[in-house]
Write a protein that holds these residues in place. Structure first.
Motif, PDB file in Angstrom:
ATOM      1  N   THR A 142      71.997   8.693  36.056  1.00 34.81           N
ATOM      2  CA  THR A 142      70.682   8.684  35.409  1.00 34.81           C
ATOM      3  C   THR A 142      70.365  10.043  34.830  1.00 34.81           C
ATOM      4  N   ALA A 143      70.684  11.100  35.577  1.00 35.22           N
ATOM      5  CA  ALA A 143      70.440  12.462  35.088  1.00 35.22           C
ATOM      6  C   ALA A 143      71.240  12.740  33.822  1.00 35.22           C
ATOM      7  N   ARG A 144      72.497  12.290  33.787  1.00 31.40           N
ATOM      8  CA  ARG A 144      73.321  12.494  32.583  1.00 31.40           C
ATOM      9  C   ARG A 144      72.728  11.754  31.385  1.00 31.40           C
ATOM     10  N   ASP A 145      72.237  10.541  31.624  1.00 32.32           N
ATOM     11  CA  ASP A 145      71.615   9.780  30.537  1.00 32.32           C
ATOM     12  C   ASP A 145      70.378  10.503  30.004  1.00 32.32           C
ATOM     13  N   LEU A 146      69.622  11.099  30.883  1.00 32.38           N
ATOM     14  CA  LEU A 146      68.405  11.796  30.471  1.00 32.38           C
ATOM     15  C   LEU A 146      68.735  13.080  29.712  1.00 32.38           C
ATOM     16  N   VAL A 147      69.762  13.773  30.125  1.00 29.88           N
ATOM     17  CA  VAL A 147      70.187  14.974  29.386  1.00 29.88           C
ATOM     18  C   VAL A 147      70.601  14.591  27.968  1.00 29.88           C
ATOM     19  N   ALA A 148      71.268  13.445  27.832  1.00 30.71           N
ATOM     20  CA  ALA A 148      71.718  12.993  26.512  1.00 30.71           C
ATOM     21  C   ALA A 148      70.556  12.685  25.581  1.00 30.71           C
ATOM     22  N   ALA A 149      69.372  12.441  26.129  1.00 26.67           N
ATOM     23  CA  ALA A 149      68.204  12.160  25.293  1.00 26.67           C
ATOM     24  C   ALA A 149      67.699  13.411  24.587  1.00 26.67           C
ATOM     25  N   LYS A 150      68.095  14.595  25.061  1.00 24.77           N
ATOM     26  CA  LYS A 150      67.775  15.878  24.424  1.00 24.77           C
ATOM     27  C   LYS A 150      66.261  16.115  24.290  1.00 24.77           C
ATOM     28  N   GLY A 310      57.208  -1.545  23.021  1.00 27.30           N
ATOM     29  CA  GLY A 310      57.694  -0.495  23.904  1.00 27.30           C
ATOM     30  C   GLY A 310      57.698  -0.878  25.367  1.00 27.30           C
ATOM     31  N   PHE A 311      57.991  -2.136  25.684  1.00 29.28           N
ATOM     32  CA  PHE A 311      58.007  -2.575  27.077  1.00 29.28           C
ATOM     33  C   PHE A 311      59.042  -1.765  27.868  1.00 29.28           C
ATOM     34  N   SER A 312      58.693  -1.413  29.104  1.00 21.32           N
ATOM     35  CA  SER A 312      59.563  -0.536  29.892  1.00 21.32           C
ATOM     36  C   SER A 312      59.936  -1.087  31.261  1.00 21.32           C
ATOM     37  N   TRP A 313      59.322  -2.194  31.683  1.00 24.23           N
ATOM     38  CA  TRP A 313      59.598  -2.727  33.029  1.00 24.23           C
ATOM     39  C   TRP A 313      59.516  -4.246  32.991  1.00 24.23           C
ATOM     40  N   PRO A 314      60.394  -4.912  33.785  1.00 24.01           N
ATOM     41  CA  PRO A 314      61.566  -4.388  34.506  1.00 24.01           C
ATOM     42  C   PRO A 314      62.705  -4.053  33.555  1.00 24.01           C
ATOM     43  N   ALA A 315      63.594  -3.179  33.975  1.00 20.57           N
ATOM     44  CA  ALA A 315      64.585  -2.602  33.065  1.00 20.57           C
ATOM     45  C   ALA A 315      65.488  -3.650  32.435  1.00 20.57           C
ATOM     46  N   GLN A 316      65.882  -4.673  33.201  1.00 21.18           N
ATOM     47  CA  GLN A 316      66.837  -5.654  32.682  1.00 21.18           C
ATOM     48  C   GLN A 316      66.217  -6.580  31.641  1.00 21.18           C
ATOM     49  N   PHE A 317      64.939  -6.869  31.795  1.00 16.37           N
ATOM     50  CA  PHE A 317      64.236  -7.704  30.815  1.00 16.37           C
ATOM     51  C   PHE A 317      62.782  -7.224  30.752  1.00 16.37           C
ATOM     52  N   PRO A 318      62.535  -6.144  30.014  1.00 14.24           N
ATOM     53  CA  PRO A 318      61.187  -5.550  29.999  1.00 14.24           C
ATOM     54  C   PRO A 318      60.125  -6.532  29.498  1.00 14.24           C
ATOM     55  N   MET A 319      59.034  -6.625  30.247  1.00 14.25           N
ATOM     56  CA  MET A 319      57.948  -7.532  29.902  1.00 14.25           C
ATOM     57  C   MET A 319      56.617  -6.827  29.700  1.00 14.25           C
ATOM     58  N   VAL A 320      56.462  -5.642  30.280  1.00 13.97           N
ATOM     59  CA  VAL A 320      55.214  -4.898  30.150  1.00 13.97           C
ATOM     60  C   VAL A 320      55.529  -3.419  29.984  1.00 13.97           C
ATOM     61  N   ARG A 321      54.594  -2.692  29.386  1.00 14.95           N
ATOM     62  CA  ARG A 321      54.745  -1.244  29.295  1.00 14.95           C
ATOM     63  C   ARG A 321      53.809  -0.620  30.322  1.00 14.95           C
ATOM     64  N   PRO A 339      67.583   3.478  26.541  1.00 12.13           N
ATOM     65  CA  PRO A 339      68.351   2.435  27.242  1.00 12.13           C
ATOM     66  C   PRO A 339      68.174   2.523  28.756  1.00 12.13           C
ATOM     67  N   ALA A 340      68.458   1.419  29.416  1.00 12.11           N
ATOM     68  CA  ALA A 340      68.300   1.341  30.867  1.00 12.11           C
ATOM     69  C   ALA A 340      69.259   2.297  31.578  1.00 12.11           C
ATOM     70  N   THR A 341      68.793   2.827  32.710  1.00 14.86           N
ATOM     71  CA  THR A 341      69.621   3.659  33.581  1.00 14.86           C
ATOM     72  C   THR A 341      69.812   2.877  34.891  1.00 14.86           C
ATOM     73  N   SER A 343      67.757   2.870  37.215  1.00 18.52           N
ATOM     74  CA  SER A 343      66.420   2.584  37.729  1.00 18.52           C
ATOM     75  C   SER A 343      65.960   1.192  37.310  1.00 18.52           C
ATOM     76  N   ASP A 344      64.894   0.725  37.953  1.00 20.93           N
ATOM     77  CA  ASP A 344      64.299  -0.550  37.541  1.00 20.93           C
ATOM     78  C   ASP A 344      63.280  -0.367  36.419  1.00 20.93           C
ATOM     79  N   HIS A 345      63.086   0.879  35.972  1.00 26.28           N
ATOM     80  CA  HIS A 345      62.267   1.193  34.803  1.00 26.28           C
ATOM     81  C   HIS A 345      63.174   1.740  33.703  1.00 26.28           C
ATOM     82  N   ARG A 346      62.729   1.602  32.468  1.00 26.10           N
ATOM     83  CA  ARG A 346      63.422   2.268  31.359  1.00 26.10           C
ATOM     84  C   ARG A 346      62.669   3.557  30.996  1.00 26.10           C
TER      85      ARG A 346
END
Length: 354
Positions: A142-150, A310-321, A339-341, A343-346
């Motif tokens: 997850t940390a690597r994915d976040l670093v890639a977001a710059k 911009g739905f962010s939860w749940p990560a696999q099928f976001p339904m609400v922000r 993209p999902a990491t 976590s259960d949030h995006r």
């Protein structure tokens, strides 16, 4: 005379036939409702749907927080429109089709602006917020994915003491400045100062009054810091409000979240810096009335400069922000969901400008 009598008889028979056919037409009209009289139940449901969307703020919260529950899933009420339209077409009901104009107009007035891409280039600062999840099986990934977001500023929520060291190690090279208060933290490429916890009245349990401050700090769920930018100081708040649960017996359980939201609203109102950003998992949407204390003072980056809901939860099928980026004194230039990491949030991101 016989011809005249015959003619009168034929006219009488014709009159009787016309009267008979007219009566038959009336009987057919009564027995077979015309399009305006068909589907009255569908028409009533369409009107009710439109009124719920238009008057959602009037739905009381006294019973199971019904009003907040409706507002949380309000965008999804639009899905009832094609269902009712299909029913109206099947019934060939003109009244139901016309009644559907109300919910369509109501939905478009509420959410039509989210259907277009409002993003712009030229942001001065990129911020990212992510509830990394206490049960995240891969915090390093997850940390690597976040670093890639710059991002320039990165806010993390639901940090655990077990995983905090992993994030600090993985993010250290990209983010030389960071601060953690309890279960929330901020990592930045720019210097930080004046970092402190924000009391959002977190429920520490029945022993809250007897627990020392050092123990309470471990469970702190909000912080405030100042980021030194080229354009001047920017106040940054990171928060993780209490959970919201749908309970068949108690309804929409949001007691701790609502209390946290009110306290956070007071903190934002007292913030002296005109430029500020609030990042965090608020466990609710900005349509929910409980966040009026925040949304009356802050703008949603997603609403102002996003592309879609911009739905962010749940990560696999976001339904609400429920993960939000709110700003004041700066301009949202863009907003998006990463993209999902693990976590259960995006993660949610935004570019802001002066």
């Amino acid at each position: 005379m016989a011809q005249v009598d015959t003619a009168e008889a034929e006219q009488g028979d014709a009159g009787h036939r016309e009267t008979g056919s007219g009566r038959a037409g009336v009987r057919r009209m009564i027995g077979r409702p015309e399009p305006w009289r068909r589907g009255l139940v569908l028409a009533a449901l369409a009107l009710l749907l439109g009124l719920v969307m238009l008057l959602h703020a009037e739905i009381p919260n006294r019973i199971g927080n019904l009003g907040s529950l409706v507002e949380t899933f309000l965008p999804w009420f639009g899905l009832f429109v094609p269902v009712l339209l299909a029913g109206a077409l099947w019934r060939r009901s003109a009244s139901a089709v016309v009644a559907l104009v109300l919910p369509v107009v109501a939905w478009l007035s509420l959410f039509g602006g989210l259907l277009t891409d409002k993003s712009h280039s030229g942001a001065d600062l990129t911020v990212v917020s992510h509830n990394v999840g206490a049960d995240n099986p891969d915090p390093a990934g997850t940390a690597r994915d976040l670093v890639a977001a710059k991002a320039d500023v990165l806010a993390l929520e639901e940090l655990t003491q077990r995983d905090q060291g992993t994030y600090e190690k993985a993010l250290a090279k990209a983010y030389p400045y960071h601060a953690v208060q309890g279960t929330v933290g901020v990592w930045s490429k720019l210097p930080l100062s004046d970092t402190r916890p924000v009391d959002i009245e977190t429920d520490y349990g029945p022993l809250a009054k007897t627990k020392p401050e050092a123990v309470k700090l471990v469970y702190s769920r909000a912080l405030r810091t100042t980021v030194a930018t080229k354009r001047g100081p920017l106040a940054v708040y990171v928060a993780h409000l209490g959970s919201a649960r749908v309970n068949p017996r108690g309804g929409f359980a949001t007691t701790s979240r609502d209390r946290n939201a009110q306290a956070l609203g007071r903190a934002v109102a007292a913030e002296p810096n005109k430029r500020m950003v609030l990042l965090g998992d608020l466990n609710g949407t900005t349509d929910d009335r409980v966040f009026d204390g925040l949304t009356s003072r802050l703008r949603s980056a997603q609403v102002a400069a996003g592309d879609g809901f911009g739905f962010s939860w749940p990560a696999q099928f976001p339904m609400v922000r429920i993960d939000q980026i709110l700003v004041r004194g700066v301009k949202p230039e863009s907003s998006w969901v990463l993209p999902a990491t693990g976590s259960d949030h995006r993660p949610v991101a935004a570019g802001i400008g002066w």
